[in-house]
Design an enzyme around this catalytic site. Sequence first.
Site, PDB file in Angstrom:
ATOM      1  N   GLU A 175       0.834  -1.214   0.000  1.00  0.00           N
ATOM      2  CA  GLU A 175       0.000   0.000   0.000  1.00  0.00           C
ATOM      3  C   GLU A 175       0.868   1.263   0.000  1.00  0.00           C
ATOM      4  O   GLU A 175       0.823   2.096   0.900  1.00  0.00           O
ATOM      5  CB  GLU A 175      -0.972  -0.010   1.168  1.00  0.00           C
ATOM      6  CG  GLU A 175      -2.020  -1.110   1.040  1.00  0.00           C
ATOM      7  CD  GLU A 175      -3.119  -1.056   2.085  1.00  0.00           C
ATOM      8  OE1 GLU A 175      -4.256  -1.459   1.782  1.00  0.00           O
ATOM      9  OE2 GLU A 175      -2.840  -0.609   3.214  1.00  0.00           O
ATOM     10  N   GLU A 281      -6.007  -7.049  -1.799  1.00  0.00           N
ATOM     11  CA  GLU A 281      -6.663  -7.019  -0.489  1.00  0.00           C
ATOM     12  C   GLU A 281      -8.096  -6.539  -0.645  1.00  0.00           C
ATOM     13  O   GLU A 281      -8.332  -5.485  -1.231  1.00  0.00           O
ATOM     14  CB  GLU A 281      -5.960  -6.056   0.474  1.00  0.00           C
ATOM     15  CG  GLU A 281      -4.603  -6.460   0.952  1.00  0.00           C
ATOM     16  CD  GLU A 281      -4.067  -5.478   1.997  1.00  0.00           C
ATOM     17  OE1 GLU A 281      -4.891  -4.822   2.690  1.00  0.00           O
ATOM     18  OE2 GLU A 281      -2.842  -5.366   2.121  1.00  0.00           O
TER      19      GLU A 281
END
Length: 347
Positions: A175, A281
Amino acid sequence: MKKVLLASVALGLLLSSCSKKSGNDVHTNPPVYKAPVVAAGFAKGADISWVTQMESSGVKFYDKSGAQKDLFALLKSLGFTSIRLRAWVNPSDGWCNTADVVAKAKRAQNAGMKIMIDFHYSDSWADPGKQPKPAAWTGLDFATLVTTLHDYTVATMNTLKTNGITPDWAQVGNEVDDGMLWEDGRASAHMANFAALVEAGYQAVKSVSSTTKVIVHVSNGFDNDLFRYLFDGLKNNGAHWDIIGMSLYPSTTNYTTLDTQCQSNINDMVARYGTPVMLCEIGMQANQPGISRDFLTDIITKVNAISNNNGLGVFYWEPEAYNWQGYGLGAFDNTGKPTIALDAFSN
């Protein structure tokens, strides 16, 4: 008496007819759920990096009938084909270090699953709000930091290789909305540095396994401006990647909107950069399994529908987490059994 009986029969027939016409027949069965059908090779994945730590604490997992099962075998029986594992450099408690990653990767491979390694390049969590350097890397100048990231990645990949494991995918960073290894690699301040770190990770992975696909992973898959900004920056500074990775964590009330925006962003990424996309995710509230299944059905269908098989797969983040560290976005109930949410992966 005969007239009364005939009247009763007539009334009964009338009520029965009205009930059927109104759709209130109590014998009508609900529609049978059908999971989305996906292309061959579409990754139906789960990040289960907590599994060894949970097991060491006595947590057990059960199938829907209540029989205790090994988590990897259980997920395989539910339709999962791929496992994602986070890698931390030197975590204080040992979980998710290289040895722990190898142990879980062996289990995934023995279960017949594909494997993704998620390099955080940190001793603990790295995400949009924090990208801390490993403690041992904090005093390094930038050139040495790049070399150290490269060498650590090579060493981890070689350790996996020595144990007979070739990851199908490897994320270089987790991320990385504003880069990684702050402050040197913060994208908003040092985009060229961030690109150099990504490139070092990319070349390290490829030097050990040319077949492993390298992912650059960013949160909020619905945010097209963020993705254009970051991947334009990486491209303009000479970084390479094979796959664009996304996260998506909608609520029970906005998932249809965010799923559509995410699909639009995926299409733009494929057109703009010529690389496929994967949702690395996703998650939703464990206590809303029906809505979660609807969300999963929708997003899997949308990713699979990307033209020319450029939507590569969907990974649920820690579905097995129940009564664990307060995490509420898993997909097992409080008795350790998978909820109906995971039916979306069953085909």
